[in-house]
Structures are given as C-alpha cells and as structure tokens.
Design a protein around this motif. Structure first.
Motif, PDB file in Angstrom:
ATOM      1  N   ALA A 110      36.224  20.121  20.951  1.00  0.00           N
ATOM      2  CA  ALA A 110      36.256  20.877  19.882  1.00  0.00           C
ATOM      3  C   ALA A 110      35.147  21.868  19.931  1.00  0.00           C
ATOM      4  N   VAL A 111      33.886  21.494  20.122  1.00  0.00           N
ATOM      5  CA  VAL A 111      32.663  22.692  19.902  1.00  0.00           C
ATOM      6  C   VAL A 111      32.339  23.359  20.997  1.00  0.00           C
ATOM      7  N   ASP A 112      33.042  23.304  22.206  1.00  0.00           N
ATOM      8  CA  ASP A 112      32.627  23.837  23.500  1.00  0.00           C
ATOM      9  C   ASP A 112      33.089  25.297  23.339  1.00  0.00           C
ATOM     10  N   GLU A 113      34.280  25.642  22.869  1.00  0.00           N
ATOM     11  CA  GLU A 113      34.943  27.213  22.508  1.00  0.00           C
ATOM     12  C   GLU A 113      33.922  27.693  21.408  1.00  0.00           C
ATOM     13  N   LEU A 114      33.948  26.513  20.301  1.00  0.00           N
ATOM     14  CA  LEU A 114      33.374  27.162  18.994  1.00  0.00           C
ATOM     15  C   LEU A 114      32.109  27.813  19.247  1.00  0.00           C
ATOM     16  N   THR A 115      31.276  27.208  20.051  1.00  0.00           N
ATOM     17  CA  THR A 115      29.778  27.606  20.082  1.00  0.00           C
ATOM     18  C   THR A 115      29.766  29.055  20.550  1.00  0.00           C
ATOM     19  N   GLY A 116      30.856  29.417  21.426  1.00  0.00           N
ATOM     20  CA  GLY A 116      30.831  30.778  21.905  1.00  0.00           C
ATOM     21  C   GLY A 116      31.131  31.738  20.991  1.00  0.00           C
ATOM     22  N   ILE A 117      32.232  31.522  19.921  1.00  0.00           N
ATOM     23  CA  ILE A 117      32.448  32.210  19.024  1.00  0.00           C
ATOM     24  C   ILE A 117      30.844  32.354  17.752  1.00  0.00           C
ATOM     25  N   ILE A 118      30.279  31.275  17.723  1.00  0.00           N
ATOM     26  CA  ILE A 118      29.101  31.145  16.835  1.00  0.00           C
ATOM     27  C   ILE A 118      27.978  32.099  17.549  1.00  0.00           C
ATOM     28  N   GLN A 119      27.927  31.749  18.791  1.00  0.00           N
ATOM     29  CA  GLN A 119      26.842  32.738  19.481  1.00  0.00           C
ATOM     30  C   GLN A 119      27.272  34.280  19.489  1.00  0.00           C
ATOM     31  N   ALA A 120      28.489  34.723  19.762  1.00  0.00           N
ATOM     32  CA  ALA A 120      29.094  35.983  19.496  1.00  0.00           C
ATOM     33  C   ALA A 120      28.685  36.612  18.016  1.00  0.00           C
ATOM     34  N   TYR A 121      28.802  35.704  17.021  1.00  0.00           N
ATOM     35  CA  TYR A 121      28.743  36.044  15.553  1.00  0.00           C
ATOM     36  C   TYR A 121      27.209  36.205  15.343  1.00  0.00           C
ATOM     37  N   ALA A 122      26.346  35.483  15.848  1.00  0.00           N
ATOM     38  CA  ALA A 122      24.905  35.360  15.723  1.00  0.00           C
ATOM     39  C   ALA A 122      24.253  36.596  16.588  1.00  0.00           C
ATOM     40  N   LEU A 123      24.828  37.096  17.449  1.00  0.00           N
ATOM     41  CA  LEU A 123      24.258  38.405  18.290  1.00  0.00           C
ATOM     42  C   LEU A 123      24.350  39.352  17.463  1.00  0.00           C
ATOM     43  N   MET A 124      25.475  39.662  16.414  1.00  0.00           N
ATOM     44  CA  MET A 124      25.761  40.689  15.764  1.00  0.00           C
ATOM     45  C   MET A 124      24.846  40.609  14.414  1.00  0.00           C
ATOM     46  N   ARG A 125      24.340  39.457  14.040  1.00  0.00           N
ATOM     47  CA  ARG A 125      23.451  39.807  12.816  1.00  0.00           C
ATOM     48  C   ARG A 125      22.087  39.830  13.304  1.00  0.00           C
ATOM     49  N   PRO A 126      21.522  40.653  12.420  1.00  0.00           N
ATOM     50  CA  PRO A 126      19.877  40.979  12.501  1.00  0.00           C
ATOM     51  C   PRO A 126      19.195  39.600  12.344  1.00  0.00           C
ATOM     52  N   GLU A 127      19.611  38.777  11.557  1.00  0.00           N
ATOM     53  CA  GLU A 127      18.808  37.375  11.234  1.00  0.00           C
ATOM     54  C   GLU A 127      19.429  36.187  12.219  1.00  0.00           C
ATOM     55  N   LYS A 128      20.325  36.771  13.305  1.00  0.00           N
ATOM     56  CA  LYS A 128      20.759  35.979  14.264  1.00  0.00           C
ATOM     57  C   LYS A 128      21.341  34.551  13.668  1.00  0.00           C
ATOM     58  N   MET A 129      20.765  33.339  14.007  1.00  0.00           N
ATOM     59  CA  MET A 129      21.612  32.013  13.500  1.00  0.00           C
ATOM     60  C   MET A 129      20.915  32.019  11.963  1.00  0.00           C
ATOM     61  N   GLU A 130      19.921  32.340  11.867  1.00  0.00           N
ATOM     62  CA  GLU A 130      19.290  32.038  10.410  1.00  0.00           C
ATOM     63  C   GLU A 130      20.038  32.288   9.260  1.00  0.00           C
ATOM     64  N   GLY A 131      20.522  31.174   8.240  1.00  0.00           N
ATOM     65  CA  GLY A 131      21.184  31.636   7.003  1.00  0.00           C
ATOM     66  C   GLY A 131      22.771  31.740   7.470  1.00  0.00           C
ATOM     67  N   MET A 132      23.164  31.491   8.576  1.00  0.00           N
ATOM     68  CA  MET A 132      24.597  31.916   9.073  1.00  0.00           C
ATOM     69  C   MET A 132      25.541  30.780   7.987  1.00  0.00           C
ATOM     70  N   ALA A 133      26.433  31.580   7.411  1.00  0.00           N
ATOM     71  CA  ALA A 133      27.325  30.764   6.375  1.00  0.00           C
ATOM     72  C   ALA A 133      28.638  30.548   7.034  1.00  0.00           C
ATOM     73  N   VAL A 134      29.172  29.284   6.810  1.00  0.00           N
ATOM     74  CA  VAL A 134      30.604  28.891   7.219  1.00  0.00           C
ATOM     75  C   VAL A 134      31.585  29.813   6.743  1.00  0.00           C
ATOM     76  N   LYS A 135      31.631  30.319   5.619  1.00  0.00           N
ATOM     77  CA  LYS A 135      32.619  31.307   4.906  1.00  0.00           C
ATOM     78  C   LYS A 135      32.539  32.595   5.944  1.00  0.00           C
ATOM     79  N   SER A 136      31.528  33.386   6.089  1.00  0.00           N
ATOM     80  CA  SER A 136      31.495  34.408   6.937  1.00  0.00           C
ATOM     81  C   SER A 136      31.804  34.273   8.333  1.00  0.00           C
ATOM     82  N   LEU A 137      31.635  32.996   8.917  1.00  0.00           N
ATOM     83  CA  LEU A 137      31.936  32.592  10.344  1.00  0.00           C
ATOM     84  C   LEU A 137      33.327  32.287  10.317  1.00  0.00           C
TER      85      LEU A 137
END
Length: 186
Positions: A110-137
């Motif tokens: 389950a998490v192998d592909e999901l981490t890719g989406i999270i990484q891509a999203y974090a790279l778009m965000r100025p704060e990267k992983m910090e404060g990432m919300a499930v709703k916006s993900l």
C-alpha cells in the motif's frame, strides 16, 4: 539468522544502489513502514528495514524488478521470510510469486506508491512535509494528472487489503515521512 535491522538494510542496499532518488524513495518507504508498524503495534525498526530494502534489485534489474531479490539478499543472510515480504510488494505488478498476506506485506504494498505521491506533493510545498494535511493530500491524490506515474489502483488495492481507510494510511505515511524528512530529502 538474526532479525533484519535498519542499519543492516542500509548496508545491504548501498551495495546494490547508487542513484540518489532511489535512496530517497527507500527512506520514504522505510519511514512510512515504521509508522505503519506503530499502527499495528509491531517492531518499528524491523518494518522500516523491510521498507528500506524493498527495491534492492530495482537499479540493476528495472525490467525484472522483484525477480532478483532472492539472489541479492540470500548471500547476505537475509531470512527467506523477509525476502518473501519484499517480493510481495510486486504482486500482480511485476511478479505473481507471492501475494501479500501479513500486515507487514500489505502495508508495504500500500505505501510504496503512496509515498511517491506524498513526496511529489511535499516538493511543491514551501514547507515541504511540515504541517501536511491529509485533506489537502487527498485532493492531490484525486487529481490523476498529479504524480501520474504513481498508480492509484495499486494504492487503493493495498489499502483495501489492510482493511483501513485511505486517509488513515495517508496519515501514518505523513507522520513517518515528516519524522524522517531530512533523510528523504524533504
């Protein structure tokens, strides 16, 4: 044979992998697996080690991924059970050898592909992983053009196998990846 540790997994992967992005992916999956272990009350270091090693044969054999895990890990003294767990993340994708049955195997699937989406999203965000919300993900997840190479069908199938909600699994992955953001390059 002793239980696989994260330190040992790092040592082994370094023998078979050179590309930085593959180490970042290993770190992301490892972090997510550590968080999933906590969710199931399991051994965090051990699950993280399995996550770290899951793509051990990918750089050398990208077109035969999961078919060379055993030949690379057996000589390292890695348990057959651990080898099988790693191979299962390619079930019905690159191999039909072993279906994920344990919580560890289902989590890796389950998490192998999901981490890719999270990484891509974090790279778009100025704060990267910090404060990432499930709703916006989840919004990004629903947009099929975003991180299009990350297969949502596989993620959904993995989450279903776990008997969990997608948002629950996302929450654990975000938690784990935030704790290890430096190692992931985020």
């Amino acid at each position: 044979m002793s239980k696989l540790t994260l330190d040992r997994a790092k040592e082994i992967l370094a023998k078979h992998t050179t590309e930085e992005h593959l180490f970042h992916h290993a770190a992301a999956v490892s972090a997510a697996m550590g968080a999933m272990a906590e969710a199931f009350g399991e051994d965090k270091d051990y699950w993280a080690a399995i996550g770290w090693l899951h793509d051990v044969d990918y750089e050398k054999f990208p077109d035969e991924h999961c078919h060379h895990v055993r030949e690379l890990l057996s000589p390292e003294g890695v348990d057959e059970e651990d080898i099988k767990a790693i191979i299962t993340h390619g079930y019905e994708i690159t191999t039909d050898e072993a279906e994920p049955t344990s919580n560890l195997e289902k989590s890796l699937f389950a998490v192998d592909e999901l981490t890719g989406i999270i990484q891509a999203y974090a790279l778009m965000r100025p704060e990267k992983m910090e404060g990432m919300a499930v709703k916006s993900l989840k919004k990004k997840y629903k947009d099929k053009r975003f991180a299009a190479k990350c297969n949502r069908e596989i993620i959904d199938k993995g989450v279903e196998k776990l008997g969990m909600e997608l948002s629950e699994v996302m929450n654990y992955c975000i938690k784990g990846m935030t704790e290890h953001s430096d190692e992931i390059g985020l």
